[in-house]
Write a protein that holds these residues in place. Structure first.
Motif, PDB file in Angstrom:
ATOM      1  N   GLU A  92       0.809  -1.218   0.000  1.00  0.00           N
ATOM      2  CA  GLU A  92       0.000   0.000   0.000  1.00  0.00           C
ATOM      3  C   GLU A  92       0.843   1.269   0.000  1.00  0.00           C
ATOM      4  N   ALA A  93       2.143   1.127  -0.244  1.00  0.00           N
ATOM      5  CA  ALA A  93       3.030   2.300  -0.254  1.00  0.00           C
ATOM      6  C   ALA A  93       2.534   3.321  -1.274  1.00  0.00           C
ATOM      7  N   ASP A  94       2.804   4.584  -0.974  1.00  0.00           N
ATOM      8  CA  ASP A  94       2.313   5.670  -1.820  1.00  0.00           C
ATOM      9  C   ASP A  94       2.748   5.518  -3.268  1.00  0.00           C
ATOM     10  N   SER A  95       1.786   5.635  -4.161  1.00  0.00           N
ATOM     11  CA  SER A  95       2.132   5.777  -5.573  1.00  0.00           C
ATOM     12  C   SER A  95       2.635   7.202  -5.778  1.00  0.00           C
ATOM     13  N   PHE A  96       3.311   7.436  -6.893  1.00  0.00           N
ATOM     14  CA  PHE A  96       3.786   8.792  -7.169  1.00  0.00           C
ATOM     15  C   PHE A  96       2.606   9.751  -7.281  1.00  0.00           C
ATOM     16  N   ASP A  97       1.477   9.266  -7.826  1.00  0.00           N
ATOM     17  CA  ASP A  97       0.288  10.120  -7.927  1.00  0.00           C
ATOM     18  C   ASP A  97      -0.168  10.602  -6.550  1.00  0.00           C
ATOM     19  N   LEU A  98      -0.250   9.672  -5.592  1.00  0.00           N
ATOM     20  CA  LEU A  98      -0.661  10.055  -4.245  1.00  0.00           C
ATOM     21  C   LEU A  98       0.351  10.985  -3.600  1.00  0.00           C
ATOM     22  N   PHE A  99       1.624  10.700  -3.817  1.00  0.00           N
ATOM     23  CA  PHE A  99       2.681  11.558  -3.276  1.00  0.00           C
ATOM     24  C   PHE A  99       2.603  12.959  -3.884  1.00  0.00           C
ATOM     25  N   ALA A 100       2.342  13.043  -5.195  1.00  0.00           N
ATOM     26  CA  ALA A 100       2.238  14.350  -5.853  1.00  0.00           C
ATOM     27  C   ALA A 100       1.090  15.161  -5.273  1.00  0.00           C
ATOM     28  N   ASP A 101      -0.043  14.494  -5.007  1.00  0.00           N
ATOM     29  CA  ASP A 101      -1.172  15.191  -4.368  1.00  0.00           C
ATOM     30  C   ASP A 101      -0.756  15.765  -3.021  1.00  0.00           C
ATOM     31  N   ARG A 102      -0.079  14.945  -2.246  1.00  0.00           N
ATOM     32  CA  ARG A 102       0.354  15.387  -0.913  1.00  0.00           C
ATOM     33  C   ARG A 102       1.377  16.508  -1.023  1.00  0.00           C
ATOM     34  N   TYR A 103       2.311  16.377  -1.965  1.00  0.00           N
ATOM     35  CA  TYR A 103       3.340  17.408  -2.153  1.00  0.00           C
ATOM     36  C   TYR A 103       2.713  18.757  -2.474  1.00  0.00           C
ATOM     37  N   LEU A 104       1.748  18.762  -3.394  1.00  0.00           N
ATOM     38  CA  LEU A 104       1.119  20.026  -3.794  1.00  0.00           C
ATOM     39  C   LEU A 104       0.333  20.642  -2.642  1.00  0.00           C
ATOM     40  N   LYS A 105      -0.333  19.795  -1.860  1.00  0.00           N
ATOM     41  CA  LYS A 105      -1.170  20.293  -0.766  1.00  0.00           C
ATOM     42  C   LYS A 105      -0.352  20.704   0.459  1.00  0.00           C
ATOM     43  N   GLY A 133       3.226   8.336 -12.639  1.00  0.00           N
ATOM     44  CA  GLY A 133       2.169   8.353 -11.642  1.00  0.00           C
ATOM     45  C   GLY A 133       1.849   7.027 -10.999  1.00  0.00           C
ATOM     46  N   LYS A 134       1.915   5.929 -11.732  1.00  0.00           N
ATOM     47  CA  LYS A 134       1.498   4.636 -11.189  1.00  0.00           C
ATOM     48  C   LYS A 134       2.624   3.912 -10.447  1.00  0.00           C
TER      49      LYS A 134
END
Length: 395
Positions: A92-105, A133-134
């Protein structure tokens, strides 16, 4: 008691059967209806029985390798860890997409200028996320970054900008514990060579641009469009500084634009007489705080590129960008003998080396000296009285 697992025992097991190793407690092989054989470890943790899949027989896993891995996992269990939960967290480790969302926020929105965050959001959406992203953040390797960078070789400047953004993001990922320390996959990915593009308008080109602006005004171009272009030329300001300029920042009496924020922080821009005249005569809209008004009520002009393309085509300047107007302001200043620190101050440069590109427009004192010596020699050779040409003092 069954003996230890061997390749013969594993291959002989029937579908639906589970066979156990006779030496390592909990190590077994489950045979599925499909015939696939999986090495498993059964253990209890916190009063709960758990099954952990180690690997698939024949897919790089042998009884000897499975036994070694089982010993390693049992050592972790004895230390109070739970390998099954660790495996679940890994899946369940962060995908790059999820990390990018967190980074921007959680980072860009808090620590970067709004314009920079907007540019990064666009770069991630249009270019980086489709490629990476995936992937899980922890799994991205240098080869993945190199392939992405290589895929953008036709736009090397953008490729280098995105590489820098990714490098910064992976440093943040390390800070957040999403990657091991010093594992940034962007390291040693070689940037494309960048050749600085310096385009400056000559006096003749400036005259043609002036004519094209007058022609555009005569045939219905928005006064805010032509005012923006002239202000870029007369002040050396950045495009974003002019398009986001508000009347509250304009001090006509003192002759300054007082910007509370810019690329380099708070900034004051001097207003020469031509710029003051433009601002003095530019129509103000009572319901719009912006100097350069757009078509939408109360909003600033967002895109100057389309009208600029029409005007530059009329002027025969098809290769000139809006940013080149800022370069032209600086080149005229340097050619007029102004010092580089003064030019840097007018442009709002934070680093002296940024202004140094304009040094070649200033008169070279060696050239003046050579002119003086040559003029004296030429006068002597012609039988005339040598005339020493005084060298101009530099400010």
């Amino acid at each position: 008691m069954a003996g230890k697992l061997t390749k013969r025992r594993v291959d002989a097991a029937k579908p639906g059967e589970t066979i156990w190793d006779g030496e390592i407690k909990g190590l077994g092989v489950r045979v599925w209806a499909s015939g696939a054989r999986s090495y498993v470890l059964k253990y209890r943790r916190g009063g709960v029985q758990r099954w952990l899949t180690i690997g698939v027989h024949g897919d790089g896993w042998t009884p000897e390798k499975a036994r070694s891995e089982a010993e390693r996992l049992k050592a972790k269990i004895r230390d109070g860890l739970d390998p099954a939960l660790e495996a679940k967290a890994d899946r369940e480790a962060d995908s790059f997409d999820l990390f990018a969302d967190r980074y921007l926020k959680d980072y860009a929105a808090l620590h970067k200028k709004a314009s920079t965050a907007k540019e990064e959001t666009r770069a991630l959406k249009n270019h980086i996320r489709p490629a990476l992203g995936k992937y899980r953040v922890k799994d991205i390797q240098r080869g993945d970054i190199a392939r992405f960078h290589q895929s953008m070789k036709e736009t090397p400047y953008a490729a280098n900008r995105y590489l820098a953004l990714l490098s910064h993001m992976f440093n943040i990922a390390e800070d957040w514990g999403l990657r091991p320390e010093n594992s940034n996959p962007c390291r040693r990915v070689k940037k494309y060579k960048e050749i600085a593009r310096e385009r400056f308008l000559s006096p003749d080109e400036l005259a043609r641009l002036g004519g094209a602006l007058s022609h555009a005004e005569k045939f219905g171009e928005s006064p805010y469009v032509t005012a923006a272009i002239r202000l870029l030329l007369f002040t050396g300001a950045r495009l974003s500084e002019i398009l986001t300029l508000r009347w509250e920042f304009v001090d006509l009496d003192a002759g300054f634009l007082r910007l509370p924020d810019s690329k380099t922080g708070a900034k004051t821009i001097a207003l020469p007489a031509p710029a003051k005249e433009i601002l003095s005569t530019l129509p103000r809209q009572s319901d719009n705080p912006h100097v350069i008004c757009g078509a939408k009520r109360g909003a600033a002009l967002v895109n100057l590129q389309k009208p600029w393309r029409r005007i530059r085509t009329e002027a025969g300047l098809a290769d000139v960008r809006l940013h080149d107007l800022r370069h032209s302001f600086a080149s005229v200043a340097a050619a007029g003998g102004m010092s580089l620190p003064l030019i840097g101050s007018m442009l709002g440069h934070s680093q002296p080396q940024t202004t140094a590109r304009y040094a070649h427009f200033a008169d070279d004192p060696r050239q003046a000296a050579a002119n003086s010596v040559a003029a004296s020699i030429a006068a002597s050779m012609s039988g005339g009285k040598a005339r020493i040409i005084p060298m101009r003092k530099r400010g």
